[in-house]
Design an enzyme around this catalytic site. Structure first.
Site, PDB file in Angstrom:
ATOM      1  N   ASN A  84       0.837  -1.112   0.146  1.00 54.44           N
ATOM      2  CA  ASN A  84       0.080   0.005   0.160  1.00 54.44           C
ATOM      3  C   ASN A  84       0.965   1.335  -0.127  1.00 54.44           C
ATOM      4  OD1 ASN A  84      -2.224   1.653   0.158  1.00 54.44           O
ATOM      5  ND2 ASN A  84      -3.326   0.053   1.498  1.00 54.44           N
ATOM      6  N   HIS A 114      23.983   2.134   9.599  1.00 58.96           N
ATOM      7  CA  HIS A 114      24.813   3.130   9.818  1.00 58.96           C
ATOM      8  C   HIS A 114      26.043   2.947  10.808  1.00 58.96           C
ATOM      9  CE1 HIS A 114      23.099   5.463   6.237  1.00 58.96           C
ATOM     10  NE2 HIS A 114      22.327   5.344   6.848  1.00 58.96           N
ATOM     11  N   ALA A 159       0.685  -3.167  13.648  1.00 54.32           N
ATOM     12  CA  ALA A 159       0.873  -1.811  13.393  1.00 54.32           C
ATOM     13  C   ALA A 159       1.980  -1.254  14.247  1.00 54.32           C
ATOM     14  CB  ALA A 159      -0.432  -0.847  13.263  1.00 54.32           C
ATOM     15  N   ARG A 182       2.197 -14.126  20.579  1.00 60.34           N
ATOM     16  CA  ARG A 182       1.694 -15.500  20.771  1.00 60.34           C
ATOM     17  C   ARG A 182       1.776 -16.251  19.291  1.00 60.34           C
ATOM     18  NH1 ARG A 182      -3.394 -15.920  18.549  1.00 60.34           N
ATOM     19  NH2 ARG A 182      -4.754 -14.274  18.341  1.00 60.34           N
TER      20      ARG A 182
END
Length: 194
Positions: A84, A114, A159, A182
């Site tokens: 998306n 880095h 998320a 889990r």
């Protein structure tokens, strides 16, 4: 040894000031820019350009603009891949996505690490570590996956997670840093846990 050869061997390399690598990233930025200008409804034209962007692309893949990748030739996507809006792939090392991988908006996959020491960072030194994603994986909105990580089959990454370590197959994993909450089981087929 060239900076690109060092990179591909997993060594520290000059990512910011090497003309060959800067040229390759500029070329891919132009391809991504062109992709991002295609009408969202023109999936056929998008697919044509994605075949030039990715090293290998499976069937029935879709990416919503805007989308950015550093080199492209280090990224492979399997069948039924979907990314998306605002997906970014920093692919100094190989990034491999299996089949049926779904990526929500604002996700980043970065192989670049880095240097910790300021003088090394200022010289443009970094190292690139691969990312491998199995089949049937779903990334929630805003997930960040760092280099050196393998995510097994059938996982859901919640998320906002930052994945810094491997995630075993069939896992529901969340958090900063991301950790396995889990195992995903047959119970999840009938009951959606919030």
């Amino acid at each position: 040894m060239t900076e690109k050869e060092k990179r591909d061997l997993g060594l520290w390399y000059n990512a910011n000031y090497d003309p060959e690598l800067v040229r390759e990233i500029a070329y891919m930025n132009d391809l991504c820019f062109a992709f991002n200008q295609i009408k969202p409804s023109d999936r056929a034209k998008q697919s044509e350009l994605l075949k030039k962007i990715f090293r290998k692309m499976g069937k029935e893949c879709a990416v919503n603009a805007p989308f950015w990748v550093d080199y492209g030739y280090n990224t492979t996507v399997g069948d039924y891949f979907f990314a998306n809006r605002y997906c970014q792939i920093l692919d100094g090392a190989p990034v491999r996505f299996g089949d049926h991988v779904f990526i929500a908006p604002n996700c980043v996959f970065t192989t670049a690490e880095h240097a910790l020491m300021p003088d090394q960072r200022n010289m443009g030194l970094e190292i690139a570590l691969p990312i491998t994603v199995g089949n049937n994986v779903w990334f929630g909105t805003g997930v960040k996956v760092l280099g050196g990580v393998t995510i097994g089959d059938n996982c859901v990454i919640g998320a906002g997670s930052v994945v810094t370590k491997d995630i075993p197959e069939n896992s529901l994993a969340v958090g900063v840093p991301c950790r396995v909450l889990r195992e995903i089981t047959e119970k999840d087929r009938i009951e959606y846990i919030k």
